[in-house]
Design a protein around this motif. Sequence first.
Motif, PDB file in Angstrom:
ATOM      1  N   ILE A 152     -40.537  36.556 -14.215  1.00 39.85           N
ATOM      2  CA  ILE A 152     -40.027  35.740 -15.252  1.00 39.85           C
ATOM      3  C   ILE A 152     -40.652  36.226 -16.691  1.00 39.85           C
ATOM      4  O   ILE A 152     -41.791  36.241 -16.606  1.00 39.85           O
ATOM      5  N   TYR A 153     -39.574  36.571 -17.517  1.00 39.10           N
ATOM      6  CA  TYR A 153     -39.893  37.252 -18.774  1.00 39.10           C
ATOM      7  C   TYR A 153     -40.000  36.488 -20.124  1.00 39.10           C
ATOM      8  O   TYR A 153     -40.067  36.950 -21.145  1.00 39.10           O
ATOM      9  N   TYR A 154     -39.493  35.127 -19.823  1.00 36.60           N
ATOM     10  CA  TYR A 154     -39.417  34.187 -20.969  1.00 36.60           C
ATOM     11  C   TYR A 154     -39.723  32.919 -20.521  1.00 36.60           C
ATOM     12  O   TYR A 154     -39.631  32.372 -19.487  1.00 36.60           O
ATOM     13  N   LEU A 155     -40.306  32.145 -21.449  1.00 39.29           N
ATOM     14  CA  LEU A 155     -40.469  30.549 -21.297  1.00 39.29           C
ATOM     15  C   LEU A 155     -39.594  29.992 -22.005  1.00 39.29           C
ATOM     16  O   LEU A 155     -39.423  29.871 -23.119  1.00 39.29           O
ATOM     17  N   PRO A 156     -38.871  29.092 -21.453  1.00 39.44           N
ATOM     18  CA  PRO A 156     -37.626  28.497 -21.900  1.00 39.44           C
ATOM     19  C   PRO A 156     -38.132  27.021 -22.787  1.00 39.44           C
ATOM     20  O   PRO A 156     -38.892  26.687 -22.368  1.00 39.44           O
ATOM     21  N   TYR A 157     -36.832  26.737 -23.573  1.00 39.23           N
ATOM     22  CA  TYR A 157     -37.001  25.230 -24.126  1.00 39.23           C
ATOM     23  C   TYR A 157     -36.309  24.567 -23.068  1.00 39.23           C
ATOM     24  O   TYR A 157     -34.978  24.802 -22.594  1.00 39.23           O
ATOM     25  N   PHE A 158     -36.908  23.687 -22.748  1.00 37.10           N
ATOM     26  CA  PHE A 158     -36.235  22.851 -21.582  1.00 37.10           C
ATOM     27  C   PHE A 158     -35.752  21.287 -22.258  1.00 37.10           C
ATOM     28  O   PHE A 158     -36.255  20.864 -22.976  1.00 37.10           O
ATOM     29  N   ASN A 159     -34.711  20.908 -21.656  1.00 39.46           N
ATOM     30  CA  ASN A 159     -34.200  19.652 -21.869  1.00 39.46           C
ATOM     31  C   ASN A 159     -34.299  18.535 -20.650  1.00 39.46           C
ATOM     32  O   ASN A 159     -34.302  19.085 -19.482  1.00 39.46           O
ATOM     33  N   PRO A 160     -34.501  17.441 -20.836  1.00 39.62           N
ATOM     34  CA  PRO A 160     -34.767  16.450 -19.930  1.00 39.62           C
ATOM     35  C   PRO A 160     -33.449  16.153 -19.405  1.00 39.62           C
ATOM     36  O   PRO A 160     -32.568  15.912 -20.079  1.00 39.62           O
ATOM     37  N   GLU A 161     -33.444  15.964 -17.932  1.00 44.56           N
ATOM     38  CA  GLU A 161     -32.213  15.311 -17.493  1.00 44.56           C
ATOM     39  C   GLU A 161     -31.482  14.283 -18.208  1.00 44.56           C
ATOM     40  O   GLU A 161     -30.194  14.396 -18.070  1.00 44.56           O
ATOM     41  N   SER A 162     -32.312  13.526 -18.689  1.00 46.79           N
ATOM     42  CA  SER A 162     -31.580  12.323 -19.397  1.00 46.79           C
ATOM     43  C   SER A 162     -31.038  12.523 -20.897  1.00 46.79           C
ATOM     44  O   SER A 162     -30.521  11.565 -21.430  1.00 46.79           O
ATOM     45  N   LEU A 163     -31.338  13.989 -21.212  1.00 50.39           N
ATOM     46  CA  LEU A 163     -30.781  14.081 -22.288  1.00 50.39           C
ATOM     47  C   LEU A 163     -29.572  15.148 -22.261  1.00 50.39           C
ATOM     48  O   LEU A 163     -29.390  16.323 -23.223  1.00 50.39           O
ATOM     49  N   SER A 164     -28.806  14.946 -21.387  1.00 50.97           N
ATOM     50  CA  SER A 164     -27.730  16.185 -21.273  1.00 50.97           C
ATOM     51  C   SER A 164     -26.626  16.073 -22.174  1.00 50.97           C
ATOM     52  O   SER A 164     -25.965  17.004 -22.442  1.00 50.97           O
ATOM     53  N   VAL A 165     -26.620  14.953 -22.527  1.00 46.64           N
ATOM     54  CA  VAL A 165     -25.265  14.490 -23.534  1.00 46.64           C
ATOM     55  C   VAL A 165     -25.787  14.993 -25.039  1.00 46.64           C
ATOM     56  O   VAL A 165     -26.909  15.063 -25.283  1.00 46.64           O
ATOM     57  N   GLY A 166     -24.810  15.859 -25.657  1.00 48.00           N
ATOM     58  CA  GLY A 166     -25.304  16.443 -26.851  1.00 48.00           C
ATOM     59  C   GLY A 166     -24.117  16.123 -27.949  1.00 48.00           C
ATOM     60  O   GLY A 166     -24.449  15.617 -29.092  1.00 48.00           O
ATOM     61  N   ARG A 167     -22.892  16.290 -27.519  1.00 45.24           N
ATOM     62  CA  ARG A 167     -21.851  16.366 -28.898  1.00 45.24           C
ATOM     63  C   ARG A 167     -20.957  15.124 -28.371  1.00 45.24           C
ATOM     64  O   ARG A 167     -20.687  14.753 -27.124  1.00 45.24           O
ATOM     65  N   SER A 168     -20.160  14.755 -29.322  1.00 45.56           N
ATOM     66  CA  SER A 168     -19.271  13.869 -29.401  1.00 45.56           C
ATOM     67  C   SER A 168     -17.982  13.868 -30.175  1.00 45.56           C
ATOM     68  O   SER A 168     -18.130  14.519 -31.106  1.00 45.56           O
ATOM     69  N   TYR A 169     -16.839  13.560 -29.741  1.00 42.98           N
ATOM     70  CA  TYR A 169     -15.686  13.535 -30.838  1.00 42.98           C
ATOM     71  C   TYR A 169     -16.105  12.275 -31.597  1.00 42.98           C
ATOM     72  O   TYR A 169     -16.203  11.122 -31.182  1.00 42.98           O
ATOM     73  N   PHE A 170     -16.037  12.510 -32.994  1.00 40.75           N
ATOM     74  CA  PHE A 170     -16.094  11.272 -34.064  1.00 40.75           C
ATOM     75  C   PHE A 170     -15.035  11.278 -34.852  1.00 40.75           C
ATOM     76  O   PHE A 170     -14.408  12.361 -35.162  1.00 40.75           O
ATOM     77  N   ILE A 171     -14.472  10.129 -35.385  1.00 38.70           N
ATOM     78  CA  ILE A 171     -13.448   9.906 -36.257  1.00 38.70           C
ATOM     79  C   ILE A 171     -13.527   8.904 -37.279  1.00 38.70           C
ATOM     80  O   ILE A 171     -14.513   7.986 -36.850  1.00 38.70           O
TER      81      ILE A 171
END
Length: 531
Positions: A152-171
């Motif tokens: 393993i050569y890098y330490l990642p940025y982790f997201n919690p499973e409960s934060l999988s949603v990121g984007r949405s369509y907005f109108i």
Amino acid sequence: MNILKTTKSKLLLGTVFSLALLPVFSSTAQARATKCKKIVPITMFFHFRDRMAYNESLPIVRYIEKETCTKITSLAPKYASKSIDVLNLHLASGHLADVVGLNNFKPIATKYGVQGAFMPLDKYFKYAPNIKRAFDTIPGAKLKTRAADGHIYYLPYFNPESLSVGRSYFIREDWLKKLHLKVPKTVQELEKVLIAFRDRDPNGNGRKDEIPYCGRHWQESIRLVNLFGSRTSGSDYYFDMYQDKKNYVHYAFVEPKFKEAYKHVIKWYKEKLIDPQIFTRGKHTREILFARNQCGMVHDWIPSTTSFNRSLAKKIPGFNLISIDPPKGIDGSQYEEHARELVRKDGWGMSAQTKHPMEVIKFLDWFYSKEGLRANNYGIPPNPYGIKPVTYTMVKGKPVFTKQTLSQPEVVGYLYKVGASAPLGYIRDRANEMQMVTESDKKIYGKYLKWLIPQYSGVAYTKAEQRIYDRSWSVVNLNIVPEYLQKWMLGTADIDKTWDEYIKKVKATGFFNMLKVTQVAYDRTYNIKHH
């Protein structure tokens, strides 16, 4: 590159260091302020979002120095506009910083780590309890970060499973109401709404200056092919591979169905349903066009987009962006392609050239500690060092953003300026984002969960496979594809007349062979049996 002259023996230097020589990471800020046995110099190269350098002038970095008994020197240019380019220059220099990182750092870390440029961090996990805990408990952490040699050569940025949603369509709901239109539920209905936004003066200024669909990321306009029967990416990185329901790996941009879907997007652009300047406006597009009362629809991050309802309430009476379900496509499909990876490719690693690897790994380990996670998620607490701005306080044992922080037009942007929320190695706290949105906004996350589709998490290539991947991926993904996508939409090239020419260029890089190799690696990585 000169960095590849680093010898493998140097990777084991850390074993000769004594833990007694490490700086004291005591349990309280006051203790750290007075009990540092020594100050450890650490050089860093971390440039992200094509516009920001993680450097010693940021308040959060000055705070971290005090907390970790370090003196940080940034080697990344503050005003560069292309993160990958400046990192490549740094790698080519042959003189690497102790800590190196980037958005989408995994391909670079694994490629050059195997060749000796970066430390195999898993060898140091026993000296880094916070990092070890993260890799032991987060599903897929080890599998999704391993290089071809198993390290393993890098330490990642982790997201919690409960934060999988990121984007949405907005109108713009206020525009819909003014024009007596319903929320569009299909792509056909959406097209009619966008035409009405263009032609029927919903902002009421008597000019035909409305922009039906806008976006600060031009790639989001490409993602509209989702409504016309094609994919773009399998992850929250633009232009990534994806896997279908039968676990076959694809790259959308070389598939005939993408070509046909993209014709519809080109048509929308020519008809001015999509912002004519979407390729040039950049990161402040929403701020500019919403403030001018000109934009009708976006596909973007939830907290930053909903914040406009608050920041523009007085300037534009009735302004109201609402989240809508992904419209049904022409093939009847309905989904949200973008989701946040649990184990992101963003992060950082340790150079094999560092002269004090044990001290560096302890420094990196702090970012996964309670104090480190708070700093990166919330910014700066009241502190004995006098470092401002104070962006959060502790309330009943939990970090809570200050009123000043939450009153900012865009909280995430404000945290960036402080230095927090950078995509380096740490774990994202879901409560951080939930504080930025209203109770009604929180419902968007739950609503969009059902539309998310499985994400492509990458594969573990062998050394031979990695060489095949390296020969073609960047050339195609960073150069050929973006070039043709823009030419086709802008009308400087015809997609039908130049498609064969485009595929020929892609093929010449060995890209299609790379896709075959990736399928083999994917099946091996995830133990897939095709029947």
